[in-house]
Design a protein around this motif. Sequence first.
Motif, mmCIF file in Angstrom:
data_model
loop_
_atom_site.group_PDB
_atom_site.id
_atom_site.type_symbol
_atom_site.label_atom_id
_atom_site.label_comp_id
_atom_site.label_asym_id
_atom_site.label_seq_id
_atom_site.Cartn_x
_atom_site.Cartn_y
_atom_site.Cartn_z
ATOM 1 N N SER A 53 25.293 -54.147 31.231
ATOM 2 C CA SER A 53 25.395 -52.693 31.109
ATOM 3 C C SER A 53 24.593 -52.179 29.926
ATOM 4 N N ARG A 54 24.645 -52.904 28.825
ATOM 5 C CA ARG A 54 23.890 -52.465 27.652
ATOM 6 C C ARG A 54 22.387 -52.522 27.905
ATOM 7 N N ARG A 55 21.942 -53.534 28.662
ATOM 8 C CA ARG A 55 20.512 -53.600 28.965
ATOM 9 C C ARG A 55 20.093 -52.386 29.787
ATOM 10 N N PHE A 56 20.868 -52.067 30.818
ATOM 11 C CA PHE A 56 20.557 -50.901 31.651
ATOM 12 C C PHE A 56 20.560 -49.630 30.801
ATOM 13 N N ASP A 57 21.596 -49.496 29.964
ATOM 14 C CA ASP A 57 21.718 -48.291 29.130
ATOM 15 C C ASP A 57 20.562 -48.172 28.148
ATOM 16 N N SER A 58 20.116 -49.298 27.591
ATOM 17 C CA SER A 58 19.034 -49.250 26.610
ATOM 18 C C SER A 58 17.705 -48.876 27.254
ATOM 19 N N ILE A 59 17.554 -49.164 28.557
ATOM 20 C CA ILE A 59 16.306 -48.838 29.258
ATOM 21 C C ILE A 59 16.266 -47.377 29.666
ATOM 22 N N VAL A 60 17.346 -46.888 30.291
ATOM 23 C CA VAL A 60 17.328 -45.511 30.813
ATOM 24 C C VAL A 60 17.921 -44.504 29.840
ATOM 25 N N ASP A 175 4.805 -54.129 42.128
ATOM 26 C CA ASP A 175 5.374 -52.776 42.104
ATOM 27 C C ASP A 175 6.473 -52.596 43.142
ATOM 28 N N MET A 176 6.654 -53.569 44.023
ATOM 29 C CA MET A 176 7.668 -53.460 45.073
ATOM 30 C C MET A 176 9.004 -53.933 44.535
ATOM 31 N N ILE A 177 9.547 -53.133 43.642
ATOM 32 C CA ILE A 177 10.821 -53.428 42.989
ATOM 33 C C ILE A 177 11.585 -52.123 42.856
ATOM 34 N N ILE A 178 12.885 -52.164 43.127
ATOM 35 C CA ILE A 178 13.712 -50.964 43.006
ATOM 36 C C ILE A 178 14.990 -51.302 42.257
ATOM 37 N N MET A 179 15.502 -50.315 41.553
ATOM 38 C CA MET A 179 16.760 -50.470 40.824
ATOM 39 C C MET A 179 17.647 -49.271 41.128
ATOM 40 N N THR A 180 18.880 -49.561 41.502
ATOM 41 C CA THR A 180 19.870 -48.514 41.698
ATOM 42 C C THR A 180 20.722 -48.414 40.433
ATOM 43 N N ALA A 181 21.831 -47.699 40.545
ATOM 44 C CA ALA A 181 22.702 -47.535 39.383
ATOM 45 C C ALA A 181 23.274 -48.864 38.909
ATOM 46 N N LEU A 254 19.856 -58.533 43.219
ATOM 47 C CA LEU A 254 20.843 -58.808 42.180
ATOM 48 C C LEU A 254 21.742 -57.589 42.010
ATOM 49 N N GLU A 255 23.042 -57.816 42.038
ATOM 50 C CA GLU A 255 24.010 -56.751 41.826
ATOM 51 C C GLU A 255 24.922 -57.122 40.664
ATOM 52 N N TRP A 256 25.142 -56.183 39.775
ATOM 53 C CA TRP A 256 26.067 -56.461 38.673
ATOM 54 C C TRP A 256 27.315 -55.588 38.719
ATOM 55 N N ASP A 257 27.416 -54.754 39.764
ATOM 56 C CA ASP A 257 28.629 -53.962 39.983
ATOM 57 C C ASP A 257 28.706 -53.631 41.464
ATOM 58 N N GLY A 258 29.577 -54.340 42.184
ATOM 59 C CA GLY A 258 29.676 -54.177 43.629
ATOM 60 C C GLY A 258 30.121 -52.809 44.079
ATOM 61 N N ARG A 259 30.643 -51.997 43.161
ATOM 62 C CA ARG A 259 31.062 -50.642 43.542
ATOM 63 C C ARG A 259 29.862 -49.759 43.861
#
Length: 472
Positions: A53-60, A175-181, A254-259
């Motif tokens: 979570s901290r990695r995601f938060d530090s990026i966005v 470039d064919m990479i996507i990230m969700t929440a 890769l998923e880090w939160d199944g919700r």
Amino acid sequence: MPLPLPSSNMSSTFFRIRALVQIVYEHLPLLSDLLAFRATCSDSRHVGTSVVSRRFDSIVGPFVLGRVAELRHVMHVLLAVITGSCALDMLTGELTMSNNLNFIVPHGCSEVLYTFLQESLTYRRVNRNRPPHHAYKGVIHGYAMFRRDHCTITVSEATPEGVFKLITASPTTADMIIMTARGLTVFYADWTLAGIALTNHTITDPAIGKHIGCMQRPRFQLRTNTEFLNGPCGARCPVLWRNVAGQGTQSLTLEWDGRFSLLSFIRRSQTIWHLSEHCNNLACMHNPINNSRTARLPPNPMPHDLRSIQMQEARIASHVPTYHGKICALLFATGAMTVHVVDVPLRDGVSQLSQISHLQILHWVDQLGSDKHVLTTGRFRKTYNTNADTPEAVRAYGYTFFREHPSVFSPPNRLIHDLALIKSNENDIMGNVLVVKHMRGRKHDIVDCSIEDIQWVNEIVIRTIDQSEFWT
């Protein structure tokens, strides 16, 4: 003398010491390794969840003034995804401090994101008339750029054919990479993690596109063909069609939160694509220099009468590499006197039929139109069932009809014209129509058609020709 293995008590003691677990995480830059270690036990999961979570938060976070929770909510509701350098940083752990955040949103969702950026985050819209890069021509419905201080956010709105058609038009495989929440998918994981970016069909001259996407990042070696494999391409050949929903050996999700499920989003996709019509690797059997018996699809002209149908079936039978399987379907060819039972093989590289999109229907219907590299399989396709008064054995099956893309301007289908008693030219059905049989309600459970099916398929055509948008 080998060192003794640690006992289970030693292992459990280690995982209960938060500082030690934290040190391990600090030495796992790759997101895949980080999530694998997180899954070892509940103690590591507790620490690992906060690390991710901290990695995601530090990026966005720098782009949204710390309002990350609100951003996650907006992304989830809109089905928006992040692509580009921020998604790559999340994957690799190489925090490049990018000042660009790139969103892709489904068709019709851009205005909501615009409002969030301008009113909630005080971004201003710039370069209103600036077009997107030519690589995305035809797959972007709308494009906008926003700035605040040193931060830039771009929003690309997909066409009605979906987000994945835009993603698979990216200039390189990296470039064919996507990230969700709370998830990430990279479609060419091995090459991307090895620092290799293979150009897509959208980039005809790498020098022209060198300032877009991963082509400008020094960590990537830009390749225009697969000769860097030092041997045959195999399943990685750029001419082979790949299915977003089917994932495949080159994809990594890769998923880090199944919700905030990314997998369910991917599995709903109907996009298939390939990087190139031709392979230039001299060691590959799909290179036309090495193999003149690979069918060029779709054929030109399309099979339309008995002789051309027989010629296409001969091409299927002599195709190299040999197709791994085939099914029998019904073809309403534009100039035929009767419906024909034809062979429909599996696509090159597919060894087992598990989805209807695994069928290489391009032998008989041109569903590509002007775009020869990306196909939305749900378009120009419709499933029908027989009437309630048909025999019970017949009602156990359904039939999926495939039509040709309207932009190829196919000739009228004389067979359907006569069958349905069509009175005017404007109501004519244009192009070939292919019919695949399967279990009722289970279109991926495919069975062979036979001449006995012609009667029931003809009845469906007559019954639906004036009632369904599929035929218009």
